[in-house]
Write a protein that holds these residues in place. Structure first.
Motif, PDB file in Angstrom:
ATOM      1  N   ALA A 108     -16.581  18.739  -9.951  1.00  0.00           N
ATOM      2  CA  ALA A 108     -17.848  18.518  -9.329  1.00  0.00           C
ATOM      3  C   ALA A 108     -17.473  18.307  -7.957  1.00  0.00           C
ATOM      4  CB  ALA A 108     -18.891  17.448  -9.703  1.00  0.00           C
ATOM      5  N   ARG A 109     -16.275  17.842  -7.379  1.00  0.00           N
ATOM      6  CA  ARG A 109     -15.717  17.707  -6.351  1.00  0.00           C
ATOM      7  C   ARG A 109     -14.322  17.813  -6.089  1.00  0.00           C
ATOM      8  NH1 ARG A 109     -20.211  13.913  -7.410  1.00  0.00           N
ATOM      9  NH2 ARG A 109     -21.748  14.272  -6.039  1.00  0.00           N
ATOM     10  N   VAL A 110     -13.954  18.194  -4.821  1.00  0.00           N
ATOM     11  CA  VAL A 110     -12.599  18.332  -4.592  1.00  0.00           C
ATOM     12  C   VAL A 110     -12.258  17.876  -3.101  1.00  0.00           C
ATOM     13  CG1 VAL A 110     -10.645  20.112  -4.285  1.00  0.00           C
ATOM     14  CG2 VAL A 110     -12.334  20.465  -5.995  1.00  0.00           C
ATOM     15  N   THR A 111     -11.033  17.076  -3.065  1.00  0.00           N
ATOM     16  CA  THR A 111     -10.663  16.839  -1.762  1.00  0.00           C
ATOM     17  C   THR A 111      -9.314  17.877  -1.584  1.00  0.00           C
ATOM     18  OG1 THR A 111     -11.208  14.579  -2.123  1.00  0.00           O
ATOM     19  CG2 THR A 111      -9.422  14.672  -0.348  1.00  0.00           C
ATOM     20  N   VAL A 112      -9.239  18.285  -0.329  1.00  0.00           N
ATOM     21  CA  VAL A 112      -8.379  19.433  -0.154  1.00  0.00           C
ATOM     22  C   VAL A 112      -7.811  18.983   1.320  1.00  0.00           C
ATOM     23  CG1 VAL A 112     -10.216  20.854   0.796  1.00  0.00           C
ATOM     24  CG2 VAL A 112      -7.958  21.788   0.002  1.00  0.00           C
ATOM     25  N   SER A 113      -6.242  19.679   1.188  1.00  0.00           N
ATOM     26  CA  SER A 113      -5.536  19.552   2.554  1.00  0.00           C
ATOM     27  C   SER A 113      -6.189  20.511   3.539  1.00  0.00           C
ATOM     28  CB  SER A 113      -4.194  19.621   2.125  1.00  0.00           C
ATOM     29  OG  SER A 113      -3.820  21.165   1.831  1.00  0.00           O
ATOM     30  N   ARG A 114      -6.122  19.894   4.757  1.00  0.00           N
ATOM     31  CA  ARG A 114      -6.641  20.777   6.021  1.00  0.00           C
ATOM     32  C   ARG A 114      -5.871  20.113   7.033  1.00  0.00           C
ATOM     33  NH1 ARG A 114     -12.966  21.498   6.985  1.00  0.00           N
ATOM     34  NH2 ARG A 114     -12.511  19.708   8.308  1.00  0.00           N
ATOM     35  N   ASP A 115      -5.455  21.294   7.883  1.00  0.00           N
ATOM     36  CA  ASP A 115      -4.832  20.670   9.125  1.00  0.00           C
ATOM     37  C   ASP A 115      -3.773  20.093   9.199  1.00  0.00           C
ATOM     38  OD1 ASP A 115      -6.975  22.498  10.434  1.00  0.00           O
ATOM     39  OD2 ASP A 115      -8.268  20.722  10.604  1.00  0.00           O
ATOM     40  N   GLY A 116      -2.914  20.246   8.034  1.00  0.00           N
ATOM     41  CA  GLY A 116      -1.702  19.355   7.864  1.00  0.00           C
ATOM     42  C   GLY A 116      -2.040  18.119   7.244  1.00  0.00           C
ATOM     43  N   VAL A 117      -3.107  17.570   6.915  1.00  0.00           N
ATOM     44  CA  VAL A 117      -3.347  16.327   6.361  1.00  0.00           C
ATOM     45  C   VAL A 117      -3.799  16.704   4.825  1.00  0.00           C
ATOM     46  CG1 VAL A 117      -4.779  14.290   6.209  1.00  0.00           C
ATOM     47  CG2 VAL A 117      -4.553  15.726   8.482  1.00  0.00           C
ATOM     48  N   VAL A 118      -2.797  15.991   3.975  1.00  0.00           N
ATOM     49  CA  VAL A 118      -2.845  16.165   2.298  1.00  0.00           C
ATOM     50  C   VAL A 118      -3.572  14.922   1.946  1.00  0.00           C
ATOM     51  CG1 VAL A 118      -0.921  17.670   2.639  1.00  0.00           C
ATOM     52  CG2 VAL A 118      -0.524  15.464   1.959  1.00  0.00           C
ATOM     53  N   PRO A 119      -4.051  15.111   0.725  1.00  0.00           N
ATOM     54  CA  PRO A 119      -4.766  13.997  -0.021  1.00  0.00           C
ATOM     55  C   PRO A 119      -3.665  13.100  -0.392  1.00  0.00           C
ATOM     56  CG  PRO A 119      -5.565  16.032  -0.976  1.00  0.00           C
ATOM     57  CD  PRO A 119      -4.695  16.481  -0.022  1.00  0.00           C
ATOM     58  N   PRO A 120      -3.424  11.887   0.054  1.00  0.00           N
ATOM     59  CA  PRO A 120      -2.475  10.857  -0.264  1.00  0.00           C
ATOM     60  C   PRO A 120      -2.609  10.286  -1.575  1.00  0.00           C
ATOM     61  CG  PRO A 120      -3.790  10.002   1.339  1.00  0.00           C
ATOM     62  CD  PRO A 120      -4.215  11.059   1.080  1.00  0.00           C
ATOM     63  N   MET A 121      -3.943  10.102  -2.101  1.00  0.00           N
ATOM     64  CA  MET A 121      -4.302   9.285  -3.116  1.00  0.00           C
ATOM     65  C   MET A 121      -4.099   9.867  -4.484  1.00  0.00           C
ATOM     66  SD  MET A 121      -6.864  11.348  -2.252  1.00  0.00           S
ATOM     67  CE  MET A 121      -7.663  10.347  -0.953  1.00  0.00           C
ATOM     68  N   ALA A 165       0.878  -1.144   0.037  1.00  0.00           N
ATOM     69  CA  ALA A 165       0.005  -0.019   0.022  1.00  0.00           C
ATOM     70  C   ALA A 165       0.875   1.274   0.026  1.00  0.00           C
ATOM     71  CB  ALA A 165      -0.858   0.035   1.161  1.00  0.00           C
ATOM     72  N   LEU A 166       0.480   2.293  -0.769  1.00  0.00           N
ATOM     73  CA  LEU A 166       1.064   3.740  -0.703  1.00  0.00           C
ATOM     74  C   LEU A 166       0.095   4.450   0.032  1.00  0.00           C
ATOM     75  CD1 LEU A 166       1.448   3.794  -4.565  1.00  0.00           C
ATOM     76  CD2 LEU A 166       3.374   3.254  -2.765  1.00  0.00           C
ATOM     77  N   GLU A 167      -1.046   4.166   0.418  1.00  0.00           N
ATOM     78  CA  GLU A 167      -2.113   4.884   1.198  1.00  0.00           C
ATOM     79  C   GLU A 167      -3.182   4.104   1.397  1.00  0.00           C
ATOM     80  OE1 GLU A 167      -5.496   6.248  -0.037  1.00  0.00           O
ATOM     81  OE2 GLU A 167      -4.893   5.261  -1.907  1.00  0.00           O
ATOM     82  N   VAL A 168      -4.147   4.569   2.424  1.00  0.00           N
ATOM     83  CA  VAL A 168      -5.458   3.819   2.600  1.00  0.00           C
ATOM     84  C   VAL A 168      -6.323   4.839   2.938  1.00  0.00           C
ATOM     85  CG1 VAL A 168      -6.422   2.081   4.092  1.00  0.00           C
ATOM     86  CG2 VAL A 168      -4.193   1.674   3.426  1.00  0.00           C
ATOM     87  N   LEU A 169      -7.470   4.815   2.322  1.00  0.00           N
ATOM     88  CA  LEU A 169      -8.729   5.594   2.734  1.00  0.00           C
ATOM     89  C   LEU A 169      -9.739   4.772   3.320  1.00  0.00           C
ATOM     90  CD1 LEU A 169     -10.112   8.971   1.150  1.00  0.00           C
ATOM     91  CD2 LEU A 169     -11.607   6.695   1.575  1.00  0.00           C
ATOM     92  N   VAL A 170     -10.115   4.898   4.321  1.00  0.00           N
ATOM     93  CA  VAL A 170     -11.257   4.080   5.280  1.00  0.00           C
ATOM     94  C   VAL A 170     -12.630   4.723   4.828  1.00  0.00           C
ATOM     95  CG1 VAL A 170     -12.355   3.284   7.200  1.00  0.00           C
ATOM     96  CG2 VAL A 170      -9.908   3.300   6.887  1.00  0.00           C
ATOM     97  N   PHE A 171     -13.446   4.384   3.914  1.00  0.00           N
ATOM     98  CA  PHE A 171     -14.657   5.351   3.401  1.00  0.00           C
ATOM     99  C   PHE A 171     -15.559   5.240   4.458  1.00  0.00           C
ATOM    100  CE2 PHE A 171     -13.056   3.643  -0.568  1.00  0.00           C
ATOM    101  CZ  PHE A 171     -13.770   4.771  -1.797  1.00  0.00           C
ATOM    102  N   PRO A 172     -16.223   6.358   4.820  1.00  0.00           N
ATOM    103  CA  PRO A 172     -17.471   6.217   5.747  1.00  0.00           C
ATOM    104  C   PRO A 172     -18.365   5.366   5.349  1.00  0.00           C
ATOM    105  CG  PRO A 172     -16.611   8.650   4.848  1.00  0.00           C
ATOM    106  CD  PRO A 172     -16.031   7.554   4.219  1.00  0.00           C
ATOM    107  N   GLU A 173     -19.170   4.861   6.389  1.00  0.00           N
ATOM    108  CA  GLU A 173     -19.997   3.828   6.077  1.00  0.00           C
ATOM    109  C   GLU A 173     -21.322   4.011   5.281  1.00  0.00           C
ATOM    110  OE1 GLU A 173     -21.575   0.091   6.246  1.00  0.00           O
ATOM    111  OE2 GLU A 173     -19.636   0.946   7.273  1.00  0.00           O
ATOM    112  N   ALA A 174     -21.443   5.454   4.981  1.00  0.00           N
ATOM    113  CA  ALA A 174     -22.314   5.938   4.020  1.00  0.00           C
ATOM    114  C   ALA A 174     -22.006   5.717   2.542  1.00  0.00           C
ATOM    115  CB  ALA A 174     -22.709   7.456   4.277  1.00  0.00           C
ATOM    116  N   MET A 175     -20.558   5.532   2.449  1.00  0.00           N
ATOM    117  CA  MET A 175     -19.976   5.485   1.066  1.00  0.00           C
ATOM    118  C   MET A 175     -19.488   3.853   0.701  1.00  0.00           C
ATOM    119  SD  MET A 175     -17.832   8.941   0.828  1.00  0.00           S
ATOM    120  CE  MET A 175     -17.612   8.590  -0.895  1.00  0.00           C
TER     121      MET A 175
END
Length: 199
Positions: A186-199, A90-100
């Motif tokens: 339509a949608r953007v994932t943005v860095s905030r509080d030092g957490v950057v999109p790793p995907m 793995a290079l990164e892991v995103l745990v999806f919220p249950e709704a997704m």
């Protein structure tokens, strides 16, 4: 990760025939400017791109998780590269919220690195080892084994707002080219509080 917005860990839309619009583009980079619905991003590859933000733009940020949060039953998206032993690392892991749960389920090529894949799947089992956590994933009946080293970023999606799209912030997004060449977002994932999109 209205509701939780798009994250990048989704397969590309069908490209269709040559007569149809160009395929979507995944864009990773740093915001240079935002003015109304126009955003300029310096891409990871270097060139600047001009983007048109949608009227109902979805924006998400990310929250760090620990490797122990990747547990059996979780639905995750993980970009990985093949190891010499045939196991994906793995290079990164995103745990999806249950709704997704179920979003973009499958195992397919990804462009984080030249040899990377993306697997959106349910965790069947997770085994701790000296070199990380070994996951067995199932997606559409296909089983994939992925080793998650201890230093790999693990995140989940959280809601954010257009106000978080500021110069200097890192973003990950998919842009859809219009017939006139405009790149619509339509949608953007943005860095905030030092957490950057790793995907």
């Amino acid at each position: 990760m209205a509701g939780l917005p798009f994250l990048g860990a989704l397969p590309a839309l069908a490209q269709g025939t040559a007569a149809q619009a160009a395929p979507p583009r995944r864009i990773r980079g740093i915001i240079q400017s935002v003015s109304g619905r126009e955003m300029v991003v310096a891409t990871r590859e270097g060139p600047m791109v001009n983007l048109r933000l949608g009227d109902n733009l979805g924006v998400s940020a990310l929250r760090r998780l620990s490797l122990s949060d990747v547990a059996p039953g979780s639905f995750i998206g993980t970009a990985a590269e093949p190891g010499p032993d045939g196991v994906w690392r793995a290079l990164e892991v995103l745990v999806f919220p249950e709704a997704m749960r179920g979003t973009g389920e499958g195992h397919f090529a990804w462009d984080l690195t030249p040899s990377s894949s993306m697997t959106n799947a349910t965790v069947d089992s997770a085994v701790e080892g000296n070199d990380g956590r070994s996951l067995t994933l199932t997606a559409r009946g296909q089983q994939v084994k992925v080793l998650v080293p201890p230093d790999v970023p693990v995140v989940t999606l959280i809601p954010a707002a257009a106000e978080d799209l500021k110069p200097g912030a890192q973003v990950f997004l998919t842009a859809v080219p219009a017939a006139d060449g405009t790149l619509n977002v339509a949608r953007v994932t943005v860095s905030r509080d030092g957490v950057v999109p790793p995907m």
